[in-house]
Enzyme design. Sequence first.
Site, mmCIF file in Angstrom:
data_model
loop_
_atom_site.group_PDB
_atom_site.id
_atom_site.type_symbol
_atom_site.label_atom_id
_atom_site.label_comp_id
_atom_site.label_asym_id
_atom_site.label_seq_id
_atom_site.Cartn_x
_atom_site.Cartn_y
_atom_site.Cartn_z
ATOM 1 C CG ASP A 221 -2.311 0.589 0.868
ATOM 2 O OD1 ASP A 221 -2.333 1.762 0.453
ATOM 3 O OD2 ASP A 221 -3.339 -0.097 0.999
ATOM 4 C CG HIS A 295 -4.491 1.949 -2.133
ATOM 5 N ND1 HIS A 295 -4.569 2.418 -0.841
ATOM 6 C CD2 HIS A 295 -5.746 2.054 -2.634
ATOM 7 C CE1 HIS A 295 -5.816 2.775 -0.571
ATOM 8 N NE2 HIS A 295 -6.552 2.572 -1.646
ATOM 9 C CD GLU A 372 -10.162 3.649 -0.832
ATOM 10 O OE1 GLU A 372 -11.028 4.032 -0.035
ATOM 11 O OE2 GLU A 372 -9.035 3.252 -0.467
HETATM 12 C C1 ACM Z 1 -10.933 -0.671 0.821
HETATM 13 O O1 ACM Z 1 -11.414 -0.588 1.958
HETATM 14 N N1 ACM Z 1 -10.359 0.393 0.283
HETATM 15 C C2 ACM Z 1 -11.003 -1.880 0.034
#
Ligand code: ACM
Length: 653
Positions: A221, A295, A372
């Site tokens: 991440d 991410h 995201e």
């Molecule tokens: C997430 O909670 N962004 C998968």
Amino acid sequence: MGFTPRIANKFTANCLTMNKVKLIFTLALLVAGRTLLPAQDRVYSLIPEPVSVQPGQGTFVLTAATPLVVPAGSAEAGKVAAYLADQLRPATGFALKTANAGDKGIGLVLNPQPEARLGAEGYRLEATADKVTIRANGPAGLFYGVQTLLQLLPPGIESKTPVKDARWEVPAVTVTDYPRFAWRGLMLDVSRHFFPKEYVKSYIDQMARYKYNRFHWHLTDDQGWRIEIKSLPRLTEVGAWRVPRVGTFNSNEPPRPGEKATDGGFYTQDDIREIVQYAKERYIEILPEIDVPGHSMAALAAYPELSCSKDPNVQVNPGSKFSTWHGNGTFTMHIDNTLNPSDEKVYGFLDKVFTEVAQLFPFEYVHMGGDECYKGFWAKDPGCQALMKKLNLKDMDQLQAHFNRRVAGILKDKGKKTIGWDEILEGGLAPGAAVMSWRGMKGGIEAARLKAPVVMAPSPHCYIDLMQGDPAVEVFVYSTVRLKSSYNWDPVPQGVDSAFILGGQGNLWTEQIPSTPQVEYMTYPRAFALSEVYWTPKAKKDWNGFLRKVEHHFDRFDHAGRNYARSMYDPVITVKKNLQGLLVVDLAPEVPGLDLYYTVDNTIPNQYFPKYNGPVTMPEGADTFRVISYQGGKPVGRLISIKTPDLEKRVKK
Ligand code: ACM
């Protein structure tokens, strides 16, 4: 606290009407343990609740001489027996021996003819005074039977050191059991905070106790890349380390110029092989997640050329703010944390990563993230625009879908199936990909309609990183999901063909979780609740019965020396205003039978203060509302103090 006083309370109440002889007899029963109760009154505290539990008569007693009976030539059953012996050794001090035959002891039997109902993970456990027999179609079933046997033993069996003068009784019982869902998972985010190898094993151990079989390992991440990729060494040389910060995540100070990145860590490939093997011995598959194309700040700190911005100064994020959320699910990233989908170098990079990931993890699926993903840098990038024109892609979602298809293709080449967060539906799902539904259940519903496999892991019910008790006494996270809400949730929405729902999982994001005791605190007891959601037949779920079992399992955790949250004892607090404009505080206990003592006069309540029996009106000028929960005359909850301005903020508009 815990299980024993609740039994004691039941007895105490009954005893008021008993004569002295009966009282002495009852107390003797209590001292001797719950196994002397008549069969019909026996209480079994099994989590997850099995399909069927038939009380029996009598008690099996485990001693140093108890043989573990495994038929000759049954190597798989032998491994499960060795696991059982290992689990029993610390608390009992027994070094149990195996035997090939015998009508006493603990027998592990693989069915010569599979019993269809039990499937690959089901089992039958029969305990009588002489013998415990676990039968299953395969070793996973034997393993789950062993977990049930461990839970039938007294809580002290969880102790890591020998328990003096213990009597290791198993109440006679017949259990028939098999899971509702094939996918019963927990996800651990090791990027936002790194947790050492030994702790990951311990987390997996505890999952096995509650019959979980999927460990989703969120390995990468913005805040750290945690898996060694030998062909891309900078991923861990650079990407696994960030500047140290202990403040509130998302408000931490960004890296200072020249500051050393000393905080972090990663798993070597040897560590990973060791953990995969450890999980395999516990019938747990590991789902590795490489979260792309968003991410990816830690990867970009190592290889900045892979983003559209190619910013050579990008660093692993230490929990400082780099995005703005607009409140409607949309957001703006102020630092580019996204791989460039129009650059062939990116696919070369991902090919290297997934080649090594595929070799390390035997599970059929690899998680590609997909959540995201900010497209603002893509939108301005000439390379992305040219690619969209060339491929006739209409919007940014289709551009991400193109990226997803390329990744799914790479994974297919490595013999793996793709799974991703529900954003991978946007712009068109890659052929054969499975969907993990997290923004509620709608992604899962859509995927099931497309006949794609679904893992249900929706926020809030499965988001065990959210607060579980009153915000005044929890580490602040943006929202709350109480134990009851997780427990009562069902993974199969109405009108959806359950054949496409593989199962579900709880997700532990660790932005606000810097230490292992806090991991435990956030995971349990909500992972108890989710284990029943994924294993237990819907019709057998029972909130009050579950709560009693949770208290028993708290006792087991105390013996094991593991942390857990007692937030279920905090009342749910709602605040309104009456017609006079005064604040009115309403308390709703999640656990029945609690006594709630409160004050409004700036004193600290205990059992001598007013007992809650209806909404409390805050007098004009009152400074603080305080409440504490008691059970059976003992404090079980935490002191919750809420200042008047904070009560005002809670008023439902
Ligand atoms: C997430 O909670 N962004 C998968």
